[in-house]
Design a protein around this motif. Structure first.
Motif, PDB file in Angstrom:
ATOM      1  N   SER A   1       0.847  -1.197   0.000  1.00 51.22           N
ATOM      2  CA  SER A   1       0.000   0.000   0.000  1.00 51.22           C
ATOM      3  C   SER A   1       0.882   1.246   0.000  1.00 51.22           C
ATOM      4  CB  SER A   1      -0.919   0.004   1.232  1.00 51.22           C
ATOM      5  OG  SER A   1      -0.146  -0.001   2.417  1.00 51.22           O
TER       6      SER A   1
ATOM      7  N   GLY B   1       2.955   2.476  -6.271  1.00 50.09           N
ATOM      8  CA  GLY B   1       2.278   2.179  -7.525  1.00 50.09           C
ATOM      9  C   GLY B   1       3.236   2.314  -8.693  1.00 50.09           C
TER      10      GLY B   1
ATOM     11  N   ALA C   1       5.718  -0.472  -8.116  1.00 50.80           N
ATOM     12  CA  ALA C   1       4.903  -1.649  -7.842  1.00 50.80           C
ATOM     13  C   ALA C   1       5.401  -2.846  -8.638  1.00 50.80           C
ATOM     14  CB  ALA C   1       3.442  -1.366  -8.173  1.00 50.80           C
TER      15      ALA C   1
ATOM     16  N   LEU D   1      -2.562  -4.203  -6.259  1.00 52.08           N
ATOM     17  CA  LEU D   1      -1.785  -3.643  -7.363  1.00 52.08           C
ATOM     18  C   LEU D   1      -1.658  -4.643  -8.522  1.00 52.08           C
ATOM     19  CD1 LEU D   1       1.128  -1.948  -5.391  1.00 52.08           C
ATOM     20  CD2 LEU D   1      -0.900  -0.867  -6.366  1.00 52.08           C
TER      21      LEU D   1
ATOM     22  N   GLN E   1       0.370  -4.533 -10.973  1.00 50.59           N
ATOM     23  CA  GLN E   1       1.785  -4.772 -11.280  1.00 50.59           C
ATOM     24  C   GLN E   1       2.371  -5.882 -10.411  1.00 50.59           C
ATOM     25  OE1 GLN E   1       0.395  -1.878 -10.534  1.00 50.59           O
ATOM     26  NE2 GLN E   1       1.017  -0.240 -11.941  1.00 50.59           N
TER      27      GLN E   1
END
Length: 552
Positions: free
Chosen positions: A461, A464, A468, A490, A492
């Motif tokens: 968390s 991104g 990520a 996510l 990714q």
């Protein structure tokens, strides 16, 4: 590794059974679908806290079972053998049941166990990193614990803590003596007098009863002699037909009559033992009278001893038969006090224990320094991959006064950019940076342990994009050596996994919301990754991007 997880009637789960494979596995799904519920349930099977609130509405109990298989670590096998939980099938089944009253039952391989036992074996099987792990990293004790665990120094830490405890106990003893020396000396003088009195008395265990019996015998010697002689006269020495002679005469007469009528033989057989017993009584009385005598001098000595014991009993306020124990108790207390009031001996003992502590603490410091260098280098390298180019991570060992955990406080320092001086983690790291650093530390620290199953619950968390994707690669790399289970939001990260489960919400026939979990096929993974990329509206573009992520 974790072979099977079975969850029944837990929160919004009615019945779920999953078989996570080896390698890197992800669990994804919409917010509120119950992704982290899986982790919460597993934590209960591993000995976590529970109450009745975890039971699904309408159910009477929650039941969670986790089966582990494979080649177990020697520590696990030793623990199972020591606690008699070994299974012939070579498996390890942990089960937890929570009823509606909040009571909990635990089982290991079908045998009733304690929650503590579940927790002990669970810690050797699974390492869980929660989504708030980065918050605990801001605490000094957490930083120290992480470094020690990463370096395998927990046993050394325990030894240092015990040595510090022993050292501090003697320091406290010496300080108390120096503060209360006068009172201690007065108590010691009192004890010396009491022990001296009891030592002169020299009361023996059981003496009070023995000497009481002897006094009773001596003080009643005349009556005893007269009574014993009178009995002897009646039995065998009376001038007018003693009992023994009468019985012998009767037996002789009946013996002749029994020759005429054998029905008298039972009477003869009954009389003969009586005659023998009377003869034995005569022998015993003769022996008794030969030994007993009037001894006024011994009687006076015994009476004097009784008075001495009785006087000591009043003086020390204990029963007379407890005087020997009282002597031992006071002697032990005097011995302890003598040791405690020997200031030179106390100081010598204090110095000895201080040296023992310092030897262990110095050894721990050297091991921590080596581990700190290794962890610093590894996390710094990971930071470069996590879009913190030029950043640096340092583990500082700051000298402090001797403490239960050693001679240094551990402090994590970070420099977010090249050319800046590393400063305490809490002061310089932003939320995103902190999350990335925490993840890097979690991955690196986990790779240094022997725990076969690693779980990451939304530790990604706050990050991104390209970062990520790097996180996904780190977890995938870790999955080549361990079983890695990751709850993530996510795409990714999810795309890097070898296996993918989707968690979703559904409804039962009575309208209740329940959680479902489904292993995804290749085509279904594309749809799920596309959903994670684009939200509710899945377009050809998001599907294309999803396929690209999976292909990479």
């Amino acid at each position: 590794m974790l072979r099977t997880l079975i969850i029944r009637d837990f929160v919004i789960v009615d019945a779920i059974e999953i078989e996570p494979p080896a390698g890197f596995t992800v669990f994804t799904g919409e917010t509120g679908a119950g992704k982290s519920i899986l982790i919460d349930a597993l934590m209960l099977a591993l000995g976590g806290r529970a109450d009745a609130s975890v039971i699904r509405e309408g159910a009477s109990k929650a039941d969670i079972a986790a089966e582990f298989t494979g080649e177990f670590d020697s520590a696990v096998l030793s623990w199972l053998e020591e606690h008699e939980f070994v299974s012939e099938e070579g498996q390890l089944l942990l089960r937890r049941v929570i009823d509606s009253s909040g009571r909990s039952k635990a089982f290991i391989n079908g045998i009733t166990a304690t929650i503590t036992q579940l927790r002990e074996v669970g810690e050797m099987l699974v390492d869980i990193h929660g989504q708030h792990a980065h918050q605990s990293l801001l605490k000094a004790e957490s930083q120290r614990a992480l470094l020690d665990a990463h370096a395998g120094l927990n046993d050394d830490v325990i030894k240092v803590a015990q040595a510090f405890k022993n050292w501090r106990a003697v320091i406290k003893q010496r300080e108390e003596f120096e503060r209360d020396a006068k009172n201690v000396l007065l108590e010691r003088e009192r004890l010396e007098w009491q022990v001296g009195e009891l030592e002169k008395l020299a009361a023996r265990p059981g003496e009070w009863a023995d000497i009481g019996n002897e006094h009773s015998r001596l003080s009643n010697a005349a009556s005893l002699i007269e009574g014993a002689q009178s009995a002897l006269d009646l039995l065998s020495e009376s001038e007018s037909s003693p009992m023994l002679s009468q019985l012998s005469s009767i037996a002789q007469k009946l013996g002749k009559l029994a020759d005429v009528d054998d029905k008298l033989k039972p009477v003869m057989e009954a009389l003969e033992p009586a005659r023998i017993q009377l003869q034995e009584a005569v022998y015993a009385l003769n022996d008794y009278l030969g030994r007993i005598e009037m001894d006024p001098q011994r009687l006076r000595a015994v009476e004097s001893r009784l008075e001495a014991l009785h006087s000591a009993s009043r003086k020390f306020n204990v029963p007379a038969d407890e005087l020997p124990n009282e002597f031992l108790k006071l002697s032990e207390r005097l011995h302890q006090l003598a040791d405690a009031t020997d200031l030179d001996a106390l100081r010598a003992h204090e110095e000895k224990l201080g040296q023992a502590y310092q030897a262990l603490a110095t050894k721990l410091s050297k091991a921590r320094a080596k581990a700190a260098s290794s962890l610093s280098s590894a996390v710094t390298a990971a930071m470069q991959e996590l879009s913190m180019s030029g950043g640096r991570f340092d583990v500082a060992l700051n000298a402090i006064e001797p403490a239960a955990y050693g001679n240094e406080q551990i402090e994590f320092l970070v420099a977010g950019h090249a050319g800046t001086t590393p400063r305490p983690l809490a002061k310089v790291a932003s939320g995103g940076e902190l999350a990335r650093i925490a993840l890097a530390i979690s991955v690196i620290a986990s790779s240094a342990t022997s725990t076969p199953t690693l779980i990451f619950d939304e530790v990604d968390s706050g990050i991104g994009g390209a970062v990520a994707e790097v996180v996904g690669r780190l977890l995938k790399r870790l999955g080549q050596e361990r079983q890695v289970l990751c709850v993530t939001h996510l795409p990714q990260v999810a795309s890097q996994a070898g296996y993918h489960f989707q968690v979703s919400k559904g409804s039962t026939s009575d309208g209740r919301t329940v959680s479902r979990i489904t292993p995804l096929s290749a085509a279904e993974r594309v749809e799920e990754i596309a959903r994670m990329l684009g939200g509710l509206e899945i377009t050809a573009t998001t599907r294309k991007h999803a396929r690209e992520l999976l292909a990479s």
